[in-house]
Write an enzyme that holds these catalytic residues in place. Structure first.
Site, short mmCIF file in Angstrom:
data_model
loop_
_atom_site.label_atom_id
_atom_site.label_comp_id
_atom_site.label_asym_id
_atom_site.label_seq_id
_atom_site.Cartn_x
_atom_site.Cartn_y
_atom_site.Cartn_z
N LEU A 135 -13.06 6.21 -32.98
CA LEU A 135 -12.29 7.33 -33.50
C LEU A 135 -12.75 7.79 -34.88
CD1 LEU A 135 -8.66 6.44 -32.33
CD2 LEU A 135 -10.35 7.93 -31.25
N ALA A 180 -5.08 3.18 -34.52
CA ALA A 180 -4.86 3.81 -35.83
C ALA A 180 -5.58 3.03 -36.91
CB ALA A 180 -3.37 3.87 -36.15
N TYR A 181 -5.80 3.70 -38.02
CA TYR A 181 -6.22 3.04 -39.26
C TYR A 181 -4.93 2.59 -39.93
CZ TYR A 181 -8.48 2.39 -43.82
OH TYR A 181 -8.96 1.87 -44.99
N THR A 182 -4.73 1.27 -40.07
CA THR A 182 -3.43 0.77 -40.52
C THR A 182 -3.48 -0.01 -41.84
OG1 THR A 182 -3.72 -1.23 -39.17
CG2 THR A 182 -2.53 0.64 -38.17
N THR A 210 4.61 6.48 -37.66
CA THR A 210 5.16 5.49 -38.58
C THR A 210 6.30 6.02 -39.44
OG1 THR A 210 4.54 4.13 -40.52
CG2 THR A 210 3.37 6.19 -40.24
N ASP A 211 7.11 5.10 -39.92
CA ASP A 211 8.17 5.43 -40.88
C ASP A 211 7.59 5.83 -42.23
OD1 ASP A 211 7.22 2.77 -41.11
OD2 ASP A 211 8.98 2.16 -42.25
N TYR A 223 -2.02 6.46 -46.38
CA TYR A 223 -1.79 6.10 -44.98
C TYR A 223 -0.74 7.01 -44.36
CZ TYR A 223 0.23 3.55 -41.04
OH TYR A 223 0.75 3.21 -39.81
N LYS A 250 -1.19 9.72 -41.23
CA LYS A 250 -0.40 9.68 -40.00
C LYS A 250 0.36 10.98 -39.79
CE LYS A 250 0.17 6.66 -37.51
NZ LYS A 250 -0.51 6.33 -36.23
N TRP A 284 7.52 -1.53 -39.07
CA TRP A 284 7.52 -2.98 -39.29
C TRP A 284 7.25 -3.75 -37.98
CZ3 TRP A 284 11.74 -4.69 -43.34
CH2 TRP A 284 11.66 -3.86 -44.45
#
Length: 303
Positions: free
Chosen positions: A39, A62-64, A103-104, A127, A131, A152
């Site tokens: 990706l 994803a890149y996390t 994500t939150d 990040y 997203k 989480w």
């Protein structure tokens, strides 16, 4: 049989999706690792999707690396933003549904009540920005999509808070854990089960469920409170003679553990819209922890 193409193979959610898929013979799932589709080179997405001709796409890749994203801003946005846009284009071209996990961290954490889907995202780190870029791309490109914001995430696999806490509890007499960040710990296994459960009622069906939904456990808590629940669940599973049973867990502020990227102080998500739309919610954190720890080897977390 529904053919599902999953971006991601070795991450927590992808591994849990693979397990859930094995128990669901109506799904034929193909998982793409970086070798199959990198990706960081988004132009490769279309050819890969066209090769497999799936009936649905799940993006679990994803890149996390939240702190590293501050320095790798371009790479994070390429993977979490630009590449997601290419996945959305491929889904649109095949007229198939796309389920994407977000994500939150798209929120700034300044609220005091669980965030609803209608609230404006205001990420405070690279990040979260990357997203959000992916969410925007999907919303603009893919007519049939479900974006699931979660938070989480933990599982028996890889690097996550549960595994880290169990290891540290077993090796320390006292553990300082941040108590001023609030979120909703979510089992990757429960998340995977829910994703497959909503596929029959995906945007390809008669129901108009296209859009963004929050999907977490119903329990909001601090990292410290979560650590204490992890300890209780481990003692229930492994006994009071487990090495971490007597570890003292002490609450501290975020300033005790400075990080490169700022984290939201409050990022609990309201899941009311999801439960009203799909008719169910995820199990509790305690249930998730019992399930996850039951699948771990005590010997891996004993001193």
């Amino acid at each position: 049989m529904t053919r599902i193409l999953v971006f991601g193979k070795t991450g927590q959610l992808a591994r849990c999706l693979a397990e859930a898929g094995q128990a669901s013979p109506e799904f034929e799932m193909t998982f793409l690792d970086r070798a199959a589709c990198d990706l960081s080179h988004p132009a490769s997405v279309a050819d890969v999707v066209n090769q497999w001709q799936p009936d649905a796409i799940i993006n679990a890749a994803a890149y996390t690396a939240v702190d590293q994203a501050e320095a790798d801003y371009h790479l994070a946005h390429t993977i979490n933003g630009e590449a997601v846009g290419h996945v959305a284009i491929a889904a649109r071209e095949l007229s198939i549904p796309l389920i994407h996990v977000s994500t939150d961290y798209v929120f700034n954490g300044e609220g005091s009540a669980p965030y609803q889907e209608t609230e404006t995202p205001r990420p405070i780190n690279a990040y979260g920005e990357s997203k959000l870029a992916g969410e925007i791309a999907i919303g603009e490109i893919a007519p049939q999509h479900v974006i699931l914001r979660t938070s989480w995430v933990y599982s028996p696999y890889g690097k996550n808070f549960v595994r880290t806490m169990l290891r540290l509890m077993a090796s320390k007499y006292e553990l300082n854990v941040v108590d001023d960040q609030i979120g909703c710990p979510t089992s990757a296994g429960h998340l995977a089960d829910a994703i497959l459960r909503i596929l029959p009622d995906s945007p390809a069906s008669d129901r108009n469920v296209t859009g963004t939904y929050h999907l977490t456990s119903p329990d909001a808590m601090s990292w410290c409170a979560f650590a204490r629940r992890i300890q209780v669940a481990a003692i229930e599973a492994w006994g009071t003679d487990w090495s971490g049973a007597d570890c003292k867990i002490t609450p501290v502020g975020s300033d005790a553990f400075p990080t490169i990227a700022e984290r939201p102080r409050y990022s609990a998500l309201s899941t009311k819209l999801f439960s009203e739309t799909f008719g169910f919610e995820l199990p509790s954190v305690d249930e998730g922890l019992r399930s996850v720890i039951a699948r771990m080897n005590r010997s891996d977390f004993d001193a």
